[in-house]
Design a protein around this motif. Structure first.
Motif, PDB file in Angstrom:
ATOM      1  N   VAL A 274      60.914  81.011  61.039  1.00 25.55           N
ATOM      2  CA  VAL A 274      61.726  80.272  62.012  1.00 25.55           C
ATOM      3  C   VAL A 274      63.111  80.035  61.423  1.00 25.55           C
ATOM      4  N   GLU A 275      64.072  79.871  62.334  1.00 30.29           N
ATOM      5  CA  GLU A 275      65.427  79.519  61.934  1.00 30.29           C
ATOM      6  C   GLU A 275      65.927  78.428  62.866  1.00 30.29           C
ATOM      7  N   GLY A 276      66.413  77.338  62.291  1.00 29.70           N
ATOM      8  CA  GLY A 276      66.898  76.237  63.111  1.00 29.70           C
ATOM      9  C   GLY A 276      67.542  75.154  62.275  1.00 29.70           C
ATOM     10  N   GLN A 277      67.829  74.042  62.932  1.00 34.28           N
ATOM     11  CA  GLN A 277      68.543  72.935  62.307  1.00 34.28           C
ATOM     12  C   GLN A 277      67.561  71.926  61.713  1.00 34.28           C
ATOM     13  N   VAL A 278      67.857  71.500  60.487  1.00 35.27           N
ATOM     14  CA  VAL A 278      66.995  70.531  59.798  1.00 35.27           C
ATOM     15  C   VAL A 278      67.328  69.117  60.272  1.00 35.27           C
ATOM     16  N   GLN A 279      66.275  68.364  60.631  1.00 36.55           N
ATOM     17  CA  GLN A 279      66.411  66.938  60.935  1.00 36.55           C
ATOM     18  C   GLN A 279      65.214  66.204  60.330  1.00 36.55           C
ATOM     19  N   PHE A 280      65.350  64.899  60.214  1.00 34.94           N
ATOM     20  CA  PHE A 280      64.267  64.077  59.676  1.00 34.94           C
ATOM     21  C   PHE A 280      63.964  62.969  60.689  1.00 34.94           C
ATOM     22  N   ILE A 281      62.714  62.894  61.112  1.00 34.19           N
ATOM     23  CA  ILE A 281      62.296  61.935  62.142  1.00 34.19           C
ATOM     24  C   ILE A 281      61.397  60.874  61.512  1.00 34.19           C
ATOM     25  N   GLN A 282      61.677  59.626  61.829  1.00 33.91           N
ATOM     26  CA  GLN A 282      60.839  58.551  61.316  1.00 33.91           C
ATOM     27  C   GLN A 282      59.536  58.486  62.089  1.00 33.91           C
ATOM     28  N   VAL A 283      58.454  58.383  61.376  1.00 33.12           N
ATOM     29  CA  VAL A 283      57.136  58.269  61.996  1.00 33.12           C
ATOM     30  C   VAL A 283      57.039  56.905  62.678  1.00 33.12           C
ATOM     31  N   PRO A 284      56.682  56.871  63.972  1.00 31.35           N
ATOM     32  CA  PRO A 284      56.607  55.592  64.692  1.00 31.35           C
ATOM     33  C   PRO A 284      55.658  54.601  64.021  1.00 31.35           C
ATOM     34  N   ASN A 285      56.079  53.342  63.995  1.00 28.63           N
ATOM     35  CA  ASN A 285      55.266  52.226  63.486  1.00 28.63           C
ATOM     36  C   ASN A 285      54.892  52.370  62.001  1.00 28.63           C
ATOM     37  N   SER A 286      55.663  53.132  61.251  1.00 26.24           N
ATOM     38  CA  SER A 286      55.373  53.279  59.820  1.00 26.24           C
ATOM     39  C   SER A 286      56.092  52.173  59.046  1.00 26.24           C
ATOM     40  N   ASP A 287      55.373  51.513  58.161  1.00 27.02           N
ATOM     41  CA  ASP A 287      55.933  50.425  57.368  1.00 27.02           C
ATOM     42  C   ASP A 287      55.364  50.512  55.951  1.00 27.02           C
ATOM     43  N   PRO A 288      56.177  50.829  54.967  1.00 22.67           N
ATOM     44  CA  PRO A 288      57.626  51.090  55.047  1.00 22.67           C
ATOM     45  C   PRO A 288      57.908  52.371  55.823  1.00 22.67           C
ATOM     46  N   PRO A 289      59.155  52.558  56.255  1.00 26.41           N
ATOM     47  CA  PRO A 289      59.500  53.722  57.069  1.00 26.41           C
ATOM     48  C   PRO A 289      59.140  55.039  56.375  1.00 26.41           C
ATOM     49  N   ARG A 290      58.534  55.917  57.134  1.00 27.20           N
ATOM     50  CA  ARG A 290      58.146  57.234  56.604  1.00 27.20           C
ATOM     51  C   ARG A 290      58.752  58.306  57.497  1.00 27.20           C
ATOM     52  N   PHE A 291      59.297  59.337  56.882  1.00 33.62           N
ATOM     53  CA  PHE A 291      59.976  60.400  57.609  1.00 33.62           C
ATOM     54  C   PHE A 291      59.243  61.724  57.436  1.00 33.62           C
ATOM     55  N   ILE A 292      59.384  62.578  58.463  1.00 29.39           N
ATOM     56  CA  ILE A 292      58.837  63.932  58.372  1.00 29.39           C
ATOM     57  C   ILE A 292      59.980  64.919  58.620  1.00 29.39           C
ATOM     58  N   PRO A 293      59.952  66.075  57.942  1.00 24.87           N
ATOM     59  CA  PRO A 293      60.996  67.091  58.167  1.00 24.87           C
ATOM     60  C   PRO A 293      60.720  67.874  59.450  1.00 24.87           C
ATOM     61  N   VAL A 294      61.771  68.120  60.209  1.00 24.54           N
ATOM     62  CA  VAL A 294      61.660  68.835  61.479  1.00 24.54           C
ATOM     63  C   VAL A 294      62.732  69.910  61.522  1.00 24.54           C
ATOM     64  N   ILE A 295      62.384  71.068  62.083  1.00 24.00           N
ATOM     65  CA  ILE A 295      63.377  72.108  62.344  1.00 24.00           C
ATOM     66  C   ILE A 295      63.482  72.286  63.853  1.00 24.00           C
ATOM     67  N   LYS A 296      64.691  72.043  64.374  1.00 28.23           N
ATOM     68  CA  LYS A 296      64.963  72.179  65.808  1.00 28.23           C
ATOM     69  C   LYS A 296      65.504  73.586  66.060  1.00 28.23           C
ATOM     70  N   VAL A 297      64.719  74.374  66.812  1.00 25.54           N
ATOM     71  CA  VAL A 297      65.079  75.761  67.089  1.00 25.54           C
ATOM     72  C   VAL A 297      65.908  75.811  68.365  1.00 25.54           C
ATOM     73  N   ALA A 298      67.053  76.487  68.315  1.00 28.49           N
ATOM     74  CA  ALA A 298      67.935  76.569  69.480  1.00 28.49           C
ATOM     75  C   ALA A 298      67.512  77.643  70.459  1.00 28.49           C
ATOM     76  N   ASP A 299      66.806  78.655  69.988  1.00 30.89           N
ATOM     77  CA  ASP A 299      66.401  79.777  70.840  1.00 30.89           C
ATOM     78  C   ASP A 299      65.026  80.262  70.395  1.00 30.89           C
ATOM     79  N   ASN A 300      64.116  80.507  71.356  1.00 32.00           N
ATOM     80  CA  ASN A 300      62.763  80.965  71.010  1.00 32.00           C
ATOM     81  C   ASN A 300      62.778  82.288  70.239  1.00 32.00           C
ATOM     82  N   ALA A 301      63.858  83.050  70.383  1.00 30.80           N
ATOM     83  CA  ALA A 301      63.953  84.311  69.653  1.00 30.80           C
ATOM     84  C   ALA A 301      64.042  84.089  68.148  1.00 30.80           C
ATOM     85  N   LYS A 302      64.341  82.859  67.737  1.00 25.64           N
ATOM     86  CA  LYS A 302      64.423  82.529  66.318  1.00 25.64           C
ATOM     87  C   LYS A 302      63.053  82.237  65.709  1.00 25.64           C
TER      88      LYS A 302
END
Length: 313
Positions: A274-302
């Motif tokens: 896959v090829e896309g943009q890296v983002q980090f999303i906080q897991v809902p209701n996590s205490d202390p805050p916990r993040f997961i890495p996400v790649i947002k793909v702009a086109d399915n061809a990627k």
């Protein structure tokens, strides 16, 4: 006189049998270490940083086996020469009294004393040999040697029948991955695109736990290869495995992938790039805050299938 040489011969034979079996089995251990490195099977049981030491250790074992084999060969030659010399020495001693002068009484007394002493010693040795050397030396010692060699040979036998021949099963990997909740495309912000490069699962997962690293990678363009696990029409997990030391401590490294349109034609455990943009999303209701890495793909061809890689990063 034949019995004088029988007991030492039995003990010497046992010694060389044990030495040859030990050399053979230890040599197989060294050969297996080298073959496992060359075949890539080490990645199923050991982390990458230990692969080269295993290869070096296997080569060292083979070298030691060669040195020991040469030493035992020389010992066998010396033992054979010593046995040959010892076998012919009593014949010379026996002929010696006949070279004396015509002193018949002296010759008779000497022969009589020698014969009596020899007969007594011979009878005494027969008694010891029957009860100690044959019953306890030959039967017990060799049986223990063969039993020990069979135990040592067991790991070699596993390699000869093809073990290990694969990594974790799909069921085992599913258990390692656990359950992933969908985050949905709406949770992804519009982040300014930044220049990026090929990234590793390890880098992205480490950044998820470190605010400074997250700020560096946030918005970068990333290329990532891993195995596919569907979560929804527009969302899936890409994963690989990390082994810190050995197979027992294997953990999954996961990155969430979100596409703009429904994705089809992919099955769980397919190898995908896959090829896309890296983002980090906080897991809902996590205490202390916990993040997961996400790649947002702009086109399915990627998102495309790729050739199989090593499961371990």
């Amino acid at each position: 006189m034949a019995h004088d040489h029988h007991h030492p011969g039995e003990s010497l034979r046992d010694y060389f049998v044990e030495q040859l079996l030990t050399i053979f089995v230890v040599g197989l251990f060294g050969a297996v270490a080298i073959l496992m490195y060359e075949s890539g099977k080490l990645e199923y049981v050991l982390a990458k940083q230990f692969h080269v030491p295993v290869l070096v250790g296997g080569i060292a074992v083979i070298a030691l086996v060669i040195v020991r084999a040469v030493t035992v060969w020389r010992e066998a030659g010396e033992a054979q020469a010593h046995s040959h010399d010892h076998h012919h020495h009593p014949e010379h001693a026996h002929e010696h009294p006949h070279e004396h002068g015509p002193d018949c009484d002296h010759s008779h007394d000497h022969d009589h004393d020698h014969g009596h002493s020899h007969s007594h010693d011979h009878h005494h040795h027969d008694h010891d040999h029957d009860h100690s050397a044959e019953d306890h030396g030959h039967s017990h010692d060799l049986a223990w040697v063969f039993a020990r060699m069979m135990i040592l040979f067991f790991p070699v036998a596993l390699f000869l029948i093809g073990v290990p021949n694969a990594g974790f099963s799909q069921d085992r990997i599913k258990k390692l991955l656990g359950h992933d909740d969908s985050i949905g495309a709406t949770d992804l912000a519009n982040v300014s695109a930044r220049e990026g490069t090929v990234m590793s699962f390890n880098d992205l997962n480490d950044a998820a736990m470190n605010e400074a690293k997250r700020s560096v990678l946030q918005g970068q363009n990333a290329v990532l290869e891993g195995r596919f696990r569907r979560l929804g029409d527009k969302e899936f997990t890409l994963f690989r495995l990390r082994m810190t030391c050995c197979a027992a401590d294997t953990v999954p490294l996961k990155v969430r992938i979100v596409t703009p349109y429904a994705l089809s034609g992919f099955n769980d455990f397919d190898w995908v790039q896959v090829e896309g943009q890296v983002q980090f999303i906080q897991v809902p209701n996590s205490d202390p805050p916990r993040f997961i890495p996400v790649i947002k793909v702009a086109d399915n061809a990627k998102v495309a299938k790729t050739s199989a890689k090593s499961e371990y990063e």
